[in-house]
Scaffold this active site. Structure first.
Site, PDB file in Angstrom:
ATOM      1  N   LYS A 130      -3.021   6.109  17.481  1.00 39.90           N
ATOM      2  CA  LYS A 130      -3.662   6.545  16.239  1.00 39.90           C
ATOM      3  C   LYS A 130      -5.131   6.772  16.531  1.00 39.90           C
ATOM      4  O   LYS A 130      -5.690   6.141  17.432  1.00 39.90           O
ATOM      5  CB  LYS A 130      -3.513   5.464  15.161  1.00 39.90           C
ATOM      6  CG  LYS A 130      -3.694   5.965  13.744  1.00 39.90           C
ATOM      7  CD  LYS A 130      -2.414   6.541  13.170  1.00 39.90           C
ATOM      8  CE  LYS A 130      -2.651   7.176  11.826  1.00 39.90           C
ATOM      9  NZ  LYS A 130      -1.383   7.580  11.177  1.00 39.90           N
ATOM     10  N   ASP A 170      -3.465  13.002   9.345  1.00 38.89           N
ATOM     11  CA  ASP A 170      -3.302  11.799   8.520  1.00 38.89           C
ATOM     12  C   ASP A 170      -4.285  11.981   7.355  1.00 38.89           C
ATOM     13  O   ASP A 170      -4.665  13.131   7.054  1.00 38.89           O
ATOM     14  CB  ASP A 170      -3.606  10.521   9.341  1.00 38.89           C
ATOM     15  CG  ASP A 170      -3.184   9.240   8.622  1.00 38.89           C
ATOM     16  OD1 ASP A 170      -1.978   8.966   8.546  1.00 38.89           O
ATOM     17  OD2 ASP A 170      -4.047   8.508   8.108  1.00 38.89           O
TER      18      ASP A 170
HETATM   19  P1  NDP Z   1      -4.053  12.796   2.190  1.00 35.07           P
HETATM   20  O1  NDP Z   1      -5.434  12.797   2.707  1.00 35.07           O
HETATM   21  O2  NDP Z   1      -3.338  14.076   2.031  1.00 35.07           O
HETATM   22  O3  NDP Z   1      -4.005  12.040   0.774  1.00 35.07           O
HETATM   23  C1  NDP Z   1      -4.419  10.725   0.634  1.00 35.07           C
HETATM   24  C2  NDP Z   1      -4.283  10.321  -0.823  1.00 35.07           C
HETATM   25  O4  NDP Z   1      -4.512   8.927  -0.940  1.00 35.07           O
HETATM   26  C3  NDP Z   1      -5.292  10.998  -1.731  1.00 35.07           C
HETATM   27  O5  NDP Z   1      -4.734  11.134  -3.007  1.00 35.07           O
HETATM   28  C4  NDP Z   1      -6.447   9.993  -1.719  1.00 35.07           C
HETATM   29  O6  NDP Z   1      -7.287  10.072  -2.853  1.00 35.07           O
HETATM   30  C5  NDP Z   1      -5.689   8.702  -1.742  1.00 35.07           C
HETATM   31  N1  NDP Z   1      -6.489   7.639  -1.128  1.00 35.07           N
HETATM   32  C6  NDP Z   1      -7.006   7.609   0.124  1.00 35.07           C
HETATM   33  N2  NDP Z   1      -7.718   6.493   0.316  1.00 35.07           N
HETATM   34  C7  NDP Z   1      -7.648   5.819  -0.837  1.00 35.07           C
HETATM   35  C8  NDP Z   1      -8.170   4.582  -1.270  1.00 35.07           C
HETATM   36  N3  NDP Z   1      -8.928   3.814  -0.457  1.00 35.07           N
HETATM   37  N4  NDP Z   1      -7.878   4.173  -2.525  1.00 35.07           N
HETATM   38  C9  NDP Z   1      -7.112   4.933  -3.351  1.00 35.07           C
HETATM   39  N5  NDP Z   1      -6.599   6.124  -3.001  1.00 35.07           N
HETATM   40  C10 NDP Z   1      -6.853   6.545  -1.761  1.00 35.07           C
HETATM   41  O7  NDP Z   1      -3.248  11.794   3.145  1.00 35.07           O
HETATM   42  P2  NDP Z   1      -1.680  11.699   3.406  1.00 35.07           P
HETATM   43  O8  NDP Z   1      -0.945  12.002   2.149  1.00 35.07           O
HETATM   44  O9  NDP Z   1      -1.373  12.444   4.629  1.00 35.07           O
HETATM   45  O10 NDP Z   1      -1.527  10.133   3.776  1.00 35.07           O
HETATM   46  C11 NDP Z   1      -1.270   9.145   2.779  1.00 35.07           C
HETATM   47  C12 NDP Z   1      -0.691   7.901   3.446  1.00 35.07           C
HETATM   48  O11 NDP Z   1       0.528   8.252   4.142  1.00 35.07           O
HETATM   49  C13 NDP Z   1      -1.574   7.238   4.516  1.00 35.07           C
HETATM   50  O12 NDP Z   1      -1.329   5.837   4.506  1.00 35.07           O
HETATM   51  C14 NDP Z   1      -1.037   7.826   5.817  1.00 35.07           C
HETATM   52  O13 NDP Z   1      -1.316   7.001   6.934  1.00 35.07           O
HETATM   53  C15 NDP Z   1       0.451   7.842   5.498  1.00 35.07           C
HETATM   54  N6  NDP Z   1       1.238   8.743   6.332  1.00 35.07           N
HETATM   55  C16 NDP Z   1       0.955  10.082   6.388  1.00 35.07           C
HETATM   56  C17 NDP Z   1       1.740  10.906   7.174  1.00 35.07           C
HETATM   57  C18 NDP Z   1       1.564  12.391   7.164  1.00 35.07           C
HETATM   58  O14 NDP Z   1       2.445  13.078   7.726  1.00 35.07           O
HETATM   59  N7  NDP Z   1       0.525  12.943   6.552  1.00 35.07           N
HETATM   60  C19 NDP Z   1       2.799  10.375   8.029  1.00 35.07           C
HETATM   61  C20 NDP Z   1       3.094   8.967   7.810  1.00 35.07           C
HETATM   62  C21 NDP Z   1       2.294   8.196   7.008  1.00 35.07           C
HETATM   63  P3  NDP Z   1      -8.710  10.820  -2.747  1.00 35.07           P
HETATM   64  O15 NDP Z   1      -8.397  12.278  -2.803  1.00 35.07           O
HETATM   65  O16 NDP Z   1      -9.477  10.320  -3.918  1.00 35.07           O
HETATM   66  O17 NDP Z   1      -9.327  10.397  -1.434  1.00 35.07           O
END
Ligand code: NDP
Length: 451
Positions: A130, A170
């Protein structure tokens, strides 16, 4: 008997804490896995003698570097970048890159550790890694993001490679950022190779990669419900997040007949009692991804919804819940509330969204609860398929990939049953995923001797 074998769990965890001071997320992730692995290996002498868990919980290497870039006003900005290469026993390191101000070495070490088990569970030959930076993409211009990505890759390129380490996206890193990083990698190395996944379709990307994590989480949820002869038709779902994983999980819930009640971002959550249908999901995707907007603006577009500032959505009664935002966003009390309100199943789209207290609450209540390393593995699985397509220099059709994703999620579910079936109709998916992932990596490590 080896000198330090057969320590008990508290002693093992004391050592982990001592060696990793100020790294609470990493310690939490190791604890969650160790709780199950200690029980599994108690009668397996070789795993003890070879210190397998101790070795998996010590990254192969952590590369830390400075990332300098210039903002639009000509100011020099300095960020910190990392790549954590946790374990490559079963394949090249593989795992995403995160750009978010909350990124620390601890966060990336926990993610790389989790990724090691997750990747093993997919059945594909991928090790765990990562990376990321404390760079905050919010409020930055596209040019600033491009310059940052280029600077980040100018250091990262020497540590990665199609058979060495293959990063992906991510939080804060989507197709656009992968494009900027791939462009810089290609420019520096003069090598067009599958060194990153999540690429655009015109330049080596795979169909359904974008959708795969969210869709896969819902396929996994459907597999869990099927063990109780249930499906998603008519079920209400509470989802956190509004990014890639959350919006695609919502989309698949709707496709399978469920009703999505909430989405959120770091500002709070929206509750739409009419259900967030495909048209509304499209609005969220475009609003969050292209316009970089806030979820609270949803209520202006869809006035029947309400916005609750500064809160997570776990108090909204539902049949199923999918935490899809970030780590430690669902705490013990949230887990108790979900259960009190009748929630039957939880599938994690995010990595480690539930804290240890919450995990224990779900386990004690014996509900259907899938940890992220099992239920969100669809994304990295399709990344693995993207690597295969790159090696073969061909592209598979969407229907082929959809079927492969479904099969892989069903396979992970089956592994969880193998090691997690507790009898009496209860499946401990955390234990199933931890042991299933551990065994594959551990057996490969045994074959290599002490390295
Ligand atoms: P994105 O950047 O597309 O979206 C992240 C979302 O989570 C946004 O809505 C963001 O809100 C919110 N968020 C981020 N940090 C916080 C926080 N501290 N408190 C509250 N809300 C928060 O990311 P992904 O959808 O790609 O990833 C989301 C999760 O899924 C992560 O844990 C990632 O590790 C996991 N994941 C992702 C994969 C992928 O293929 N993308 C694969 C496997 C796991 P805001 O816009 O306000 O920041």
């Amino acid at each position: 008997m080896a000198v330090s074998d057969h320590v008990d769990l508290p002693t093992f965890m004391e050592g982990v804490k001592k060696r990793n001071p100020y790294q609470p997320e990493f310690v939490q992730a190791v604890q969650e896995v160790a709780e199950d692995i200690f029980e599994f290996i108690q009668d397996k002498e070789e795993y003890h003698a070879q210190q397998i868990l101790r070795r998996i919980a010590e990254p192969d290497r952590v590369v830390s570097f400075r990332v300098c870039w210039e903002d639009d006003n000509g100011n020099v900005r300095v960020q910190r970048g990392w790549r954590v290469q946790n374990n490559n026993a079963i394949g090249p390191y593989k795992g995403g890159i995160r750009f978010h101000p909350s990124v620390t070495e601890s966060v990336l070490k926990f993610l790389a550790f989790e990724q090691t088990f997750k990747n093993a569970l997919t059945g594909l030959p991928m090790g765990g890694g990562k990376g990321g930076s404390n760079f905050n993409p919010k409020g930055k211009s596209v040019r600033e993001i491009m310059r940052f990505c280029q600077s980040f890759m100018t250091e990262l390129y020497r540590h990665i490679g199609a058979d060495v380490d293959v990063p992906a996206g991510d939080i804060g890193v989507g197709g656009r950022e992968i494009g900027f990083m791939f462009g810089q990698y290609k420019r520096i190395t003069n090598n067009f190779t599958g060194v990153l996944t999540g690429k655009g379709l015109e330049w080596g990307g795979s169909l359904i990669r974008t959708e795969a994590t969210g869709y896969g989480a819902v396929y996994f949820l459907a597999n869990m419900l099927a063990t109780k002869s249930e499906d998603l038709i008519g079920k209400t779902a509470v989802i956190s997040g509004s990014g890639n994983v959350a919006t695609h999980a919502a989309e698949k819930i709707v496709q399978l007949g469920g009703k999505v009640l909430t989405l959120s971002d770091s500002g709070g959550y929206i509750h739409d009692p009419d259900g967030i249908d495909q048209e509304k999901i499209n609005w969220v995707k475009s609003h969050k991804t292209h316009r970089r907007g806030r979820i609270e603006e949803y209520v202006e577009a869809f006035p029947k919804a309400t916005f609750v500032a500064g809160k997570t959505p776990w108090g909204v009664p539902c049949d199923v819940a999918l935490p899809c935002a970030t780590q430690n966003e669902l705490l013990g009390d949230d887990a108790r509330t979900l259960i009190a309100n009748g929630c039957k199943a939880v599938a994690e789209g995010a990595n480690m969204p539930t804290d240890l207290d919450g995990v224990h609450v779900f386990k004690a209540a014996r509900i259907l609860y899938a940890p992220g390393k099992a239920s969100n593995a669809g994304g990295v699985a399709v990344s693995g398929l993207e690597m295969s397509q790159n090696s073969e220099r061909r592209s598979w059709r969407e229907d082929e990939l959809q079927q492969m994703l479904k099969d892989i999620m069903a396979g992970i579910h089956k592994s969880c049953l193998t090691y997690g079936d507790q009898g009496g109709g209860y499946i401990d998916y955390v234990k199933g995923a931890n042991i299933g992932g551990f065994k594959k990596v551990a057996d490969a490590m045994l074959a290599f001797g002490v390295v």
